[in-house]
Design a protein around this motif. Structure first.
Motif, PDB file in Angstrom:
ATOM      1  N   ARG A 194      15.412  -1.434  14.472  1.00 27.95           N
ATOM      2  CA  ARG A 194      14.303  -2.391  14.531  1.00 27.95           C
ATOM      3  C   ARG A 194      12.991  -1.728  14.122  1.00 27.95           C
ATOM      4  O   ARG A 194      12.158  -2.344  13.439  1.00 27.95           O
ATOM      5  N   MET A 195      12.779  -0.467  14.517  1.00 28.47           N
ATOM      6  CA  MET A 195      11.559   0.225  14.124  1.00 28.47           C
ATOM      7  C   MET A 195      11.549   0.499  12.622  1.00 28.47           C
ATOM      8  O   MET A 195      10.504   0.394  11.967  1.00 28.47           O
ATOM      9  N   ARG A 196      12.694   0.839  12.073  1.00 24.95           N
ATOM     10  CA  ARG A 196      12.754   1.003  10.618  1.00 24.95           C
ATOM     11  C   ARG A 196      12.449  -0.325   9.927  1.00 24.95           C
ATOM     12  O   ARG A 196      11.710  -0.364   8.942  1.00 24.95           O
ATOM     13  N   ASP A 197      12.992  -1.403  10.456  1.00 23.09           N
ATOM     14  CA  ASP A 197      12.711  -2.727   9.889  1.00 23.09           C
ATOM     15  C   ASP A 197      11.219  -3.053   9.946  1.00 23.09           C
ATOM     16  O   ASP A 197      10.686  -3.717   9.051  1.00 23.09           O
ATOM     17  N   ALA A 198      10.539  -2.595  11.002  1.00 23.55           N
ATOM     18  CA  ALA A 198       9.097  -2.854  11.135  1.00 23.55           C
ATOM     19  C   ALA A 198       8.314  -2.148  10.040  1.00 23.55           C
ATOM     20  O   ALA A 198       7.304  -2.671   9.548  1.00 23.55           O
ATOM     21  N   VAL A 199       8.771  -0.953   9.646  1.00 22.17           N
ATOM     22  CA  VAL A 199       8.134  -0.238   8.536  1.00 22.17           C
ATOM     23  C   VAL A 199       8.478  -0.918   7.207  1.00 22.17           C
ATOM     24  O   VAL A 199       7.602  -1.152   6.367  1.00 22.17           O
ATOM     25  N   VAL A 200       9.749  -1.257   7.030  1.00 20.86           N
ATOM     26  CA  VAL A 200      10.191  -1.913   5.794  1.00 20.86           C
ATOM     27  C   VAL A 200       9.450  -3.223   5.575  1.00 20.86           C
ATOM     28  O   VAL A 200       9.099  -3.580   4.436  1.00 20.86           O
ATOM     29  N   ALA A 201       9.178  -3.962   6.653  1.00 20.39           N
ATOM     30  CA  ALA A 201       8.493  -5.257   6.540  1.00 20.39           C
ATOM     31  C   ALA A 201       7.086  -5.130   5.976  1.00 20.39           C
ATOM     32  O   ALA A 201       6.530  -6.111   5.462  1.00 20.39           O
ATOM     33  N   LEU A 202       6.507  -3.938   6.055  1.00 22.59           N
ATOM     34  CA  LEU A 202       5.159  -3.717   5.528  1.00 22.59           C
ATOM     35  C   LEU A 202       5.154  -3.417   4.035  1.00 22.59           C
ATOM     36  O   LEU A 202       4.098  -3.438   3.401  1.00 22.59           O
ATOM     37  N   ALA A 203       6.323  -3.111   3.481  1.00 22.61           N
ATOM     38  CA  ALA A 203       6.402  -2.763   2.059  1.00 22.61           C
ATOM     39  C   ALA A 203       6.204  -4.001   1.205  1.00 22.61           C
ATOM     40  O   ALA A 203       6.749  -5.076   1.507  1.00 22.61           O
ATOM     41  N   PRO A 204       5.427  -3.908   0.138  1.00 22.40           N
ATOM     42  CA  PRO A 204       5.265  -5.060  -0.771  1.00 22.40           C
ATOM     43  C   PRO A 204       6.622  -5.434  -1.377  1.00 22.40           C
ATOM     44  O   PRO A 204       7.501  -4.571  -1.538  1.00 22.40           O
ATOM     45  N   PRO A 205       6.822  -6.692  -1.724  1.00 18.29           N
ATOM     46  CA  PRO A 205       8.082  -7.107  -2.359  1.00 18.29           C
ATOM     47  C   PRO A 205       8.325  -6.297  -3.637  1.00 18.29           C
ATOM     48  O   PRO A 205       7.405  -6.029  -4.411  1.00 18.29           O
ATOM     49  N   GLN A 206       9.579  -5.886  -3.797  1.00 22.83           N
ATOM     50  CA  GLN A 206       9.931  -5.079  -4.954  1.00 22.83           C
ATOM     51  C   GLN A 206      10.258  -5.975  -6.150  1.00 22.83           C
ATOM     52  O   GLN A 206      11.048  -6.911  -6.037  1.00 22.83           O
ATOM     53  N   ARG A 207       9.616  -5.657  -7.278  1.00 22.43           N
ATOM     54  CA  ARG A 207       9.892  -6.421  -8.489  1.00 22.43           C
ATOM     55  C   ARG A 207      11.209  -5.962  -9.102  1.00 22.43           C
ATOM     56  O   ARG A 207      11.486  -4.760  -9.122  1.00 22.43           O
ATOM     57  N   PRO A 208      12.026  -6.880  -9.595  1.00 25.79           N
ATOM     58  CA  PRO A 208      13.305  -6.475 -10.208  1.00 25.79           C
ATOM     59  C   PRO A 208      13.080  -5.599 -11.430  1.00 25.79           C
ATOM     60  O   PRO A 208      12.101  -5.778 -12.160  1.00 25.79           O
TER      61      PRO A 208
END
Length: 210
Positions: A194-208
């Motif tokens: 869950r803590m890793r997910d909290a960091v990941v949620a802050l990342a801007p959406p990745q462009r393909p």
């Protein structure tokens, strides 16, 4: 910290801002000096400096980064920066002295300092963090009243890739998320995911690609 060291620290962080940007992005209200455990993805040797450069001065004054003794104790310059400018909590990650590597971190938290840690343990080259190691869980369990503050460093893995000597001219943003806490009866694997997910949620959406 004496005034000369304060000037040296501010000069060092100004260079980081000049080279990498280290622009803060608040996903909640800007942080206060309230005691926190800042935890972030780990991509380069300047991750700690980027987070400190992004924090307001009054918050930065009570924050101590956690870092490996074998790196920061390897030269007089690094030792001066760690001890005199950044007030680093040095840990023996290879257990060279036979003790618990987290004990100096506990001491810093008992003294009321905030800390910065990188729960992956080692630097990664990916945009998103690797699975977190158990240290964050142990600290959250032992210090339940200290808020957990997720941080995501955007672009630093491209600005200072592993093995690089000179930075690539890109802009880094430092994303600060809402406070987290260990849930009642939450087990270690669930908490760390869950803590890793909290960091990941802050990342801007990745462009393909392409």
């Amino acid at each position: 910290m004496n005034i000369l060291n304060v000037w040296q620290r501010d000069f060092l962080l100004s260079i980081v801002r000049l080279v990498a940007g280290a622009y803060p992005v608040w996903h909640q209200a800007p942080p206060s000096p309230t005691q926190k455990i800042y935890f972030s993805n780990h991509t380069s040797h300047i991750d700690t400096l980027a987070i400190l450069a992004a924090l307001p001065r009054d918050v930065r004054a009570v924050v101590r980064p956690v870092a490996a003794r074998d790196y920061w104790d390897s030269s007089d310059l690094k030792r001066h920066i760690a001890q005199k400018l950044l007030n680093v909590v040095l840990i023996d990650r290879h257990r060279e002295n036979g003790g618990d590597p987290l004990e100096p971190v506990r001491d810093a938290l008992r003294q009321g300092h905030s800390i910065i840690i990188f729960p992956e343990g080692t630097r990664g080259a990916d945009v998103l963090p690797q699975p977190f190691k158990s240290g964050l869980f142990h600290l959250a369990t032992e210090f339940p009243d200290v808020a957990l503050a997720p941080v995501y460093l955007e672009n630093l893995q491209r600005i200072m890739p592993k093995g690089a000597i000179w930075p690539v001219p890109l802009i880094c943003k430092v994303h600060f998320g809402a406070n987290e806490a260990l849930g009642a009866q939450e087990d270690k694997p669930t908490f760390l995911a869950r803590m890793r997910d909290a960091v990941v949620a802050l990342a801007p959406p990745q462009r393909p690609a392409g």
